[in-house]
Design an enzyme around this catalytic site. Structure first.
Site, mmCIF file in Angstrom:
data_model
loop_
_atom_site.group_PDB
_atom_site.id
_atom_site.type_symbol
_atom_site.label_atom_id
_atom_site.label_comp_id
_atom_site.label_asym_id
_atom_site.label_seq_id
_atom_site.Cartn_x
_atom_site.Cartn_y
_atom_site.Cartn_z
ATOM 1 N N GLU A 1 8.238 3.119 15.059
ATOM 2 C CA GLU A 1 9.103 3.529 13.962
ATOM 3 C C GLU A 1 9.168 5.052 13.941
ATOM 4 O O GLU A 1 8.363 5.730 14.575
ATOM 5 C CB GLU A 1 8.570 2.997 12.630
ATOM 6 C CG GLU A 1 8.544 1.477 12.559
ATOM 7 C CD GLU A 1 7.956 0.957 11.265
ATOM 8 O OE1 GLU A 1 8.716 0.381 10.472
ATOM 9 O OE2 GLU A 1 6.731 1.114 11.057
ATOM 10 N N ASN B 1 0.812 -1.228 0.000
ATOM 11 C CA ASN B 1 0.000 0.000 0.000
ATOM 12 C C ASN B 1 0.844 1.276 0.000
ATOM 13 O O ASN B 1 0.466 2.262 -0.623
ATOM 14 C CB ASN B 1 -0.992 0.001 1.168
ATOM 15 C CG ASN B 1 -0.335 -0.059 2.528
ATOM 16 O OD1 ASN B 1 0.685 -0.718 2.712
ATOM 17 N ND2 ASN B 1 -0.929 0.625 3.499
ATOM 18 N N GLU C 1 4.067 -3.376 12.400
ATOM 19 C CA GLU C 1 3.032 -2.362 12.194
ATOM 20 C C GLU C 1 1.929 -3.048 11.414
ATOM 21 O O GLU C 1 2.101 -3.413 10.252
ATOM 22 C CB GLU C 1 3.597 -1.152 11.449
ATOM 23 C CG GLU C 1 2.727 0.082 11.563
ATOM 24 C CD GLU C 1 1.701 0.153 10.462
ATOM 25 O OE1 GLU C 1 0.519 -0.199 10.741
ATOM 26 O OE2 GLU C 1 2.046 0.531 9.346
ATOM 27 N N CYS D 1 -3.613 1.583 6.704
ATOM 28 C CA CYS D 1 -3.961 1.076 8.039
ATOM 29 C C CYS D 1 -4.328 2.198 8.993
ATOM 30 O O CYS D 1 -4.904 1.944 10.050
ATOM 31 C CB CYS D 1 -2.826 0.217 8.601
ATOM 32 S SG CYS D 1 -1.193 0.906 8.349
#
Length: 452
Positions: free
Chosen positions: A433, A131, A229, A263
């Site tokens: 992150e 994505n 993630e 997400c």
């Protein structure tokens, strides 16, 4: 030899055919990375910083080429693709400041001196989703390289082209052979070797929660570090005292950006009951006005979904019994299109409220008060992102503290800044992150006592 066809999701035409890396080739790349790591970790911090800046400059010089590749490969709008390539550049520039600032401590002790060092882990495997192929890759390899690790990166099978080009640009910028390698291949082959190969000391994975659990379980067998993630089901909470016109006008971009394949997408809009009907009235023209079409056109705001299979998955959430409030438009002809869609679910158990859709479908539901809003927002296994719309600063802080999510925005839908931490609560992931401490996730702390 196994190959894959890379398809343009806006035209359904084949862009190119690629050879996929085998398990043996993956092992050879990991071993190259392990050998290269001996010299890379010994590079002087200032020299490593200069190489990362040169890498960033190479990305900047090729920004338009990278953006056009992403338009053709992933169907991203050209505006988004330029931002994504620019994010890679910015992450690398930010990471270039790390080597000279990766500081340990001197701890007061009796009878000597005690000091700490942040040592690189070794080989890091980065597994990237389809994505956001460019920025998510950089969030892994940027701080990992800065901390003195070597990186093997597996792009998604559907979207490998920009990762391959980034690997070439790293070499052109002077990053030594073996330090950063891109391995296009299947997750069941390349990704699996990242998990099982003993020389890979950490795996960074972005993708579905289901696959993330499998990776975590595999890494646990070797006590291998992970950053995950994963999925999201973020809430966009709109209180009655908010600027309703602005909240409604921006809501489509909180969920339909990248065709909802995000997400962080705010796929649940929670609206205080007293302004629920008015909000829907304002939301309708905003949704109908989203410009869906050719992602290469400068004016386009939403492109296609990534594949026919994914379009069918998204469509399955809008069943014949689903109450659709209104939809936007979609082009005719080839391409994996799906219109921006607003639904009004009947029950809290409806799939549109409980499962990650990963497409341009948003559910709108009412709530009564602050406590009810927080309860509904937290009624999910995920906890990645979200938005809160209110003009009451105290309420904004109370609700921000109450919502179980790693990244929240007040009167905004922004989730990602390369200089601030990013990550999720609950089943949205593990670790953080980006931000000032990103490199520490790629190091071990070593304590040394020197008797005096």
């Amino acid at each position: 030899m196994t190959t894959t066809q890379v398809v343009n999701p806006a035209t359904e035409q084949v862009v190119t055919t690629l050879e996929l890396v085998s398990a043996a080739e993956t092992d050879a790349a990991i071993e190259r990375a392990q050998r290269a790591g001996v010299d890379w970790r010994a590079v002087a911090p200032g020299d490593r910083a200069r190489l990362l800046r040169r890498f960033a400059e190479a990305v900047d010089a090729n920004l338009e080429q990278l953006a056009q590749l992403e338009v053709a490969n992933a169907g991203h709008t050209i505006g988004n693709a330029r931002w994504e390539a620019g994010n890679v550049r910015d992450v690398l520039h930010f990471a270039a400041g790390i080597p000279e600032r990766l500081l340990g401590n001197q701890i007061p002790v009796a009878g000597g001196v005690d000091i700490t060092f942040h040592e690189p882990l070794g080989v890091v495997g980065v597994i990237v989703p389809w994505n956001f192929p460019m920025p998510i890759a950089a969030w892994g390899f940027g701080p990992a390289l800065a901390a003195g690790n070597t990186v093997v990166l597996k792009p998604a099978e559907l979207t490998p082209l920009t990762a391959i080009r980034l690997g070439e640009l790293a070499l052109e910028a002077g990053v030594p052979e073996g330090v950063f390698q891109v391995l296009p291949g299947k997750g069941s082959v390349v990704g699996q070797r990242f998990v099982t190969h003993p020389a890979v000391r950490k795996v960074v994975f972005t993708g579905s929660t289901e696959v993330g659990k499998e990776i975590m379980a595999g890494c646990a067998r070797q006590v291998k570090r992970v950053t995950l993630e994963l999925g999201g089901k973020s809430a966009n909470i709109v209180f009655a005292d908010a600027d309703l016109e602005r909240a409604a006008a921006t809501a489509p971009y909180g969920v339909f950006d990248n065709a909802g394949q995000d997400c962080c997408a705010r796929s649940r809009i929670l609206v205080q009951r007293s302004v629920f009907d008015r909000f829907l009235e304002l939301l309708e023209p905003a949704v109908r006005g989203v410009r869906v079409g050719d992602p290469a056109a400068e004016s386009t705001e939403m492109g296609p979904l990534i594949s026919a299979a994914h379009r069918a998955q998204v469509a399955s959430f809008v069943e014949p019994s689903t109450k659709v409030a209104f939809t936007g438009t979609q082009p005719d002809g080839p391409g994996f299109w799906y219109p921006p869609t607003v639904v009004l679910p009947d029950a809290p158990s409806d799939r549109v409220l409980t499962e990650e859709i990963f497409g341009p479908v948003v559910a709108v539901v009412p709530f009564e008060d602050e406590a009810d809003a927080v309860r509904i927002a937290n009624d999910t296994e995920y906890g990645l992102s979200g938005s809160i719309w209110t003009n009451d600063v105290g309420r904004a802080l109370r609700v921000s503290r109450g919502v179980e999510a790693g990244n929240l925005s007040v009167n905004s839908h922004s989730s990602v800044r390369y200089w601030t931490p990013f990550g999720g609560f609950k089943q949205s992931g593990l670790g953080r992150e980006l931000g000032p401490d990103a490199a520490l996730a790629f190091t071990e702390t070593k304590n040394v006592f020197i008797a005096t």
